[in-house]
Enzyme design. Structure first.
Site, short mmCIF file in Angstrom:
data_model
loop_
_atom_site.label_atom_id
_atom_site.label_comp_id
_atom_site.label_asym_id
_atom_site.label_seq_id
_atom_site.Cartn_x
_atom_site.Cartn_y
_atom_site.Cartn_z
N THR A 265 -121.27 17.43 -32.87
CA THR A 265 -120.78 17.42 -31.48
C THR A 265 -119.55 16.53 -31.36
OG1 THR A 265 -122.97 17.84 -30.62
CG2 THR A 265 -121.52 16.55 -29.19
N ARG B 216 -131.69 27.45 -24.84
CA ARG B 216 -131.84 26.00 -24.95
C ARG B 216 -130.60 25.27 -24.39
NH1 ARG B 216 -129.13 21.59 -28.07
NH2 ARG B 216 -130.66 19.94 -28.26
N GLY C 52 -128.94 21.42 -24.31
CA GLY C 52 -129.06 20.05 -24.81
C GLY C 52 -128.60 19.05 -23.76
N ASP C 53 -128.32 17.84 -24.22
CA ASP C 53 -127.88 16.77 -23.30
C ASP C 53 -126.40 16.88 -22.96
OD1 ASP C 53 -127.36 16.19 -26.07
OD2 ASP C 53 -126.79 14.16 -25.49
N THR D 62 -124.15 11.44 -28.72
CA THR D 62 -124.44 12.49 -29.70
C THR D 62 -125.74 12.19 -30.43
OG1 THR D 62 -123.66 13.65 -31.70
CG2 THR D 62 -122.90 11.38 -31.41
N GLY D 63 -126.51 13.24 -30.69
CA GLY D 63 -127.82 13.08 -31.34
C GLY D 63 -128.72 14.20 -30.85
N GLY E 273 -130.49 16.17 -28.59
CA GLY E 273 -130.25 16.13 -27.15
C GLY E 273 -131.47 15.87 -26.29
N1 ASP Z 1 -126.57 16.39 -28.49
C1 ASP Z 1 -126.28 17.71 -28.99
C2 ASP Z 1 -127.35 18.65 -28.57
O1 ASP Z 1 -128.51 18.28 -28.59
C3 ASP Z 1 -126.17 17.74 -30.47
C4 ASP Z 1 -125.24 16.70 -31.03
O2 ASP Z 1 -125.03 15.65 -30.48
O3 ASP Z 1 -124.67 16.97 -32.07
O4 ASP Z 1 -127.04 19.78 -28.28
#
Ligand code: ASP
Length: 316
Positions: A182, A210, A212-213, A232-233, A235
């Site tokens: 991300t 789906r 994410g965050d 990032t992580g 989500g």
């Molecule tokens: N946070 C993002 C998600 O869950 C993924 C990422 O941070 O790479 O979609």
């Protein structure tokens, strides 16, 4: 007035840092070019909102990051992307969810913001809004790269959990673990206005629908008068902790920027969301901590450019 810019290209992986892959120099070069270009634009007076938009567009253009072209592939084989953006001075925000036909989801999110209402647009309606307003239309084939297809195939063959192959650079050197890619940017401009932007393809093998965050204001992205944040992580854990907003809450309560970011990551990790964050505050302090093996990251401040992947940063 201090102006500053920080960017990330995703966090992930477990265990000790094993060194860069053959593809990492290309990612570093992209980050350097973003920081140098947008850093000088900020110095020349561009506003923070446009700065983070341009920075994220440049990162979306790099096929090796998981946003725009080169986004990871969902369970059904499609590319669907999320993005959001926020300006601190007036809490203006814009977000697009599960877009499939545009080159720059972050530009679409900024157009949603500029349009004032609503804050979020979803799916085909978001694609149509963006294309009507001039965001370049592209095909699913254009967005899909061989690297992501190989990761998707590996994910499918192994019946892994979503996200498990996202940092596998064609098995050149497997960063193993839940890799991401991300992208995000935070900035403070010459008027002291803060802004944050985040864009992603999500996670390899994510189920249809789906979210994410990344497109959720307060979870993946936040900006107010004190701080601008991009996360990032995994989500889901960032959503369940309102992670980006949590940094603002902690700064408001008196934490230093570094403590606020670190404490937020400590809160997210037990929910299965180890990851990273970039943040800038109203004094121009920058924090870019992560709890994974790596985070692609860098910042520009007073003409100085620093980038890194593993534990150390180097200057350029
Ligand atoms: N946070 C993002 C998600 O869950 C993924 C990422 O941070 O790479 O979609």
């Amino acid at each position: 007035m201090v102006v500053g810019l920080a960017i990330h290209g995703g966090a992930g992986g477990d265990g000790p840092w094993k060194g860069p892959t053959d593809l990492d120099p290309q990612r570093i070069a992209c980050m350097q070019s973003v920081l140098t270009t947008v850093g000088s634009m900020l110095q020349d007076g561009i506003d923070a909102l446009e700065a983070v938009t341009i920075a994220v567009e440049m990162l979306e253009n790099e096929p090796l990051f998981n946003a725009g072209i080169g986004s990871v592939i969902a369970a059904d084989g499609s590319v669907t992307m999320d993005a959001s953006i926020m300006r601190g001075s007036d809490a203006a925000a814009g977000s697009v969810v599960n877009v499939k036909r545009i080159r720059h989801p972050i530009r679409a999110a900024k157009m949603v913001l500029d349009n004032n209402w609503p804050v979020m647009l979803n799916g085909a309606a978001a694609d149509n809004f963006a294309i009507k307003n001039g965001v370049e239309e592209v095909s699913q084939e254009w967005l899909t790269t061989d690297l992501r297809q190989a990761q998707w195939k590996k994910w499918k063959d192994a019946k892994s959990r979503p996200g498990s192959t996202d940092e596998d650079d064609e098995a050149i050197l497997d960063h193993d673990g839940e890799g991401m890619g991300t992208v995000g940017a935070v900035a403070i401009d010459s008027k002291g206005v803060l802004a944050a932007a985040t864009s992603t393809g999500g996670m390899t093998g994510k189920p249809d629908g789906r979210i994410g965050d990344t497109p959720i204001i307060g979870a993946g992205t936040w900006a107010d008068n004190r701080v601008a944040v991009s996360c990032t992580g995994v989500g889901e854990a960032f959503i369940r902790t309102c992670a980006a907003h949590e940094v603002a809450t902690r700064v408001k309560a008196g934490d230093s920027l570094a403590d606020a970011c670190g404490n937020m990551l400590d809160m997210v990790a037990p929910l299965g969301g180890r990851g990273g964050v970039i943040a800038v505050d109203s004094k121009g302090n920058i924090a870019i901590p992560f709890q994974t093996m790596l985070m692609y990251r860098g910042y520009w401040k007073n003409g100085e450019v620093m980038t890194g992947i593993g534990p150390d940063l180097s200057s350029h």
